[in-house]
Motif scaffolding. Structure first.
Motif, mmCIF file in Angstrom:
data_model
loop_
_atom_site.group_PDB
_atom_site.id
_atom_site.type_symbol
_atom_site.label_atom_id
_atom_site.label_comp_id
_atom_site.label_asym_id
_atom_site.label_seq_id
_atom_site.Cartn_x
_atom_site.Cartn_y
_atom_site.Cartn_z
ATOM 1 N N ASP A 22 13.431 6.923 -1.729
ATOM 2 C CA ASP A 22 14.685 6.687 -1.017
ATOM 3 C C ASP A 22 14.625 6.923 0.550
ATOM 4 N N ILE A 23 13.622 7.849 0.895
ATOM 5 C CA ILE A 23 13.402 8.206 2.265
ATOM 6 C C ILE A 23 12.895 7.066 2.865
ATOM 7 N N TYR A 24 11.764 6.501 2.219
ATOM 8 C CA TYR A 24 10.895 5.354 2.657
ATOM 9 C C TYR A 24 11.845 4.404 3.004
ATOM 10 N N PHE A 25 12.738 3.927 2.031
ATOM 11 C CA PHE A 25 13.651 2.777 2.439
ATOM 12 C C PHE A 25 14.567 3.154 3.382
ATOM 13 N N GLU A 26 15.348 4.375 3.621
ATOM 14 C CA GLU A 26 16.079 4.668 4.435
ATOM 15 C C GLU A 26 15.326 4.645 5.867
ATOM 16 N N ASP A 27 14.300 4.648 6.072
ATOM 17 C CA ASP A 27 13.184 4.430 7.379
ATOM 18 C C ASP A 27 13.080 3.105 7.576
ATOM 19 N N ARG A 28 13.164 2.321 6.750
ATOM 20 C CA ARG A 28 12.550 0.836 6.814
ATOM 21 C C ARG A 28 13.735 0.068 6.340
ATOM 22 N N LYS A 29 15.077 0.323 6.696
ATOM 23 C CA LYS A 29 16.281 -0.898 6.532
ATOM 24 C C LYS A 29 16.029 -2.233 6.794
ATOM 25 N N GLU A 77 0.793 -1.282 -0.108
ATOM 26 C CA GLU A 77 0.142 -0.119 0.093
ATOM 27 C C GLU A 77 0.794 1.022 -0.079
ATOM 28 N N ASP A 78 1.889 1.259 0.831
ATOM 29 C CA ASP A 78 2.736 2.415 0.766
ATOM 30 C C ASP A 78 3.577 2.819 -0.359
ATOM 31 N N LEU A 79 3.967 1.765 -1.359
ATOM 32 C CA LEU A 79 4.524 2.228 -2.461
ATOM 33 C C LEU A 79 3.566 1.848 -3.696
ATOM 34 N N LYS A 80 2.425 1.854 -3.281
ATOM 35 C CA LYS A 80 1.225 1.563 -4.480
ATOM 36 C C LYS A 80 1.597 0.739 -5.243
ATOM 37 N N TRP A 127 3.361 6.610 -9.770
ATOM 38 C CA TRP A 127 4.774 7.282 -9.734
ATOM 39 C C TRP A 127 4.886 8.173 -8.505
ATOM 40 N N MET A 128 5.901 7.934 -7.909
ATOM 41 C CA MET A 128 6.319 8.926 -6.877
ATOM 42 C C MET A 128 7.668 9.392 -7.059
ATOM 43 N N PRO A 129 8.251 10.512 -6.399
ATOM 44 C CA PRO A 129 9.581 10.933 -6.634
ATOM 45 C C PRO A 129 10.397 9.986 -6.116
ATOM 46 N N SER A 130 11.611 9.783 -6.709
ATOM 47 C CA SER A 130 12.980 8.904 -6.288
ATOM 48 C C SER A 130 13.174 9.372 -4.949
ATOM 49 N N LYS A 131 13.275 10.726 -4.892
ATOM 50 C CA LYS A 131 13.807 10.972 -3.314
ATOM 51 C C LYS A 131 12.887 10.483 -2.312
ATOM 52 N N GLU A 132 11.370 10.697 -2.593
ATOM 53 C CA GLU A 132 10.433 10.022 -1.559
ATOM 54 C C GLU A 132 10.601 8.656 -1.363
ATOM 55 N N TYR A 136 11.061 10.056 -11.309
ATOM 56 C CA TYR A 136 10.067 9.356 -10.473
ATOM 57 C C TYR A 136 10.139 8.019 -10.674
ATOM 58 N N VAL A 137 9.530 7.185 -9.739
ATOM 59 C CA VAL A 137 9.672 5.743 -10.038
ATOM 60 C C VAL A 137 8.124 5.098 -9.705
ATOM 61 N N TYR A 138 8.183 3.893 -10.027
ATOM 62 C CA TYR A 138 7.058 3.253 -9.627
ATOM 63 C C TYR A 138 7.247 1.962 -9.470
ATOM 64 N N PHE A 139 6.532 1.150 -8.580
ATOM 65 C CA PHE A 139 7.043 -0.067 -8.122
ATOM 66 C C PHE A 139 5.709 -1.316 -8.373
#
Length: 219
Positions: free
Chosen positions: A110-117, A94-97, A103-108, A183-186
């Motif tokens: 990056d922060i998401y994964f930084e907080d969830r290593k 859900e977080d990464l749709k 699409w979401m900014p790649s910076k966003e 931008y990135v999508y997953f």
């Protein structure tokens, strides 16, 4: 049912019934529903199978395959109890749709994964590669595609088991816009197959524990 009372059980499979009942005979005076961990129906049955509620009507268990839900019904009339266990999908989808391909900014990201290593396992295996990839995407001028493995359970109720394949491959597409922002999508092309495998294993284990009751499959 107008008089139905809902009792929330803990999400963990440790003594989930203690919050709902203090009477070990499971005597009830009105319809009650308990929902929680996927193993809740089997745990309820194993604890209360000798009680009065299982001596009335036709106690049964319904396996809802599409909804990933197990529903136990015991008792009859005003003294009926419903016990529901569910498999719930890990929050990352859900977080990464993941299923919406938004699409979401790649910076966003990056922060998401930084907080969830922790998603990458105790040694954060692969995290650095993903972080560096996202950093590169911020400067990229062309579309591209990458994939990487995350060490996390598919369902919250089923512990991660890397040896048996209980982890997720995420695929990431990138695209810069006219301002130069990346931008990135997953997506996860393997999710359906892996989720089905885990669900089938869970349902089989639960069915074995509930085999003395009427078991009904609903697809």
């Amino acid at each position: 049912m107008k008089n139905q009372a809902r009792v929330s059980a803990p999400s963990a499979p440790v003594s989930p019934l203690s919050v709902a009942y203090s009477n070990t005979q499971a005597n009830i005076s009105r319809p009650v529903e308990i929902t929680g961990h996927i193993s809740l129906p089997a745990e309820f049955y194993e604890k209360y199978k000798e009680s009065e509620v299982f001596q009335k009507g036709l106690p049964r268990v319904e396996f809802y395959h599409t909804e990933r839900m197990i529903h136990l019904t015991a008792g009859e009339g005003d003294q009926t109890i419903y016990v529901v266990g569910r498999l719930t999908t890990h929050a990352i989808y859900e977080d990464l749709k993941v299923f919406h391909r938004e699409w979401m900014p790649s910076k966003e990201a990056d922060i998401y994964f930084e907080d969830r290593k922790s998603y990458f396992g105790p040694k954060h295996e692969g995290y650095q590669e993903v972080s560096e990839t996202l950093d590169q995407k911020k400067l990229a001028s062309i579309s591209c595609f990458d994939d990487f493995k995350l060490h996390l359970p598919i369902f919250n109720e089923v512990p991660m088991d890397v040896e048996n394949g209980n982890y997720v491959w995420l695929e990431m597409g990138t695209q810069p816009d006219l301002t130069g922002t990346s931008y990135v999508y997953f997506m996860s092309s393997q999710f359906a197959e892996m989720a089905q495998k885990v669900k089938d294993e869970v349902f089989a284990e639960q069915r074995e524990r509930l085999k003395d009751l009427i078991c009904i499959d609903i697809y």
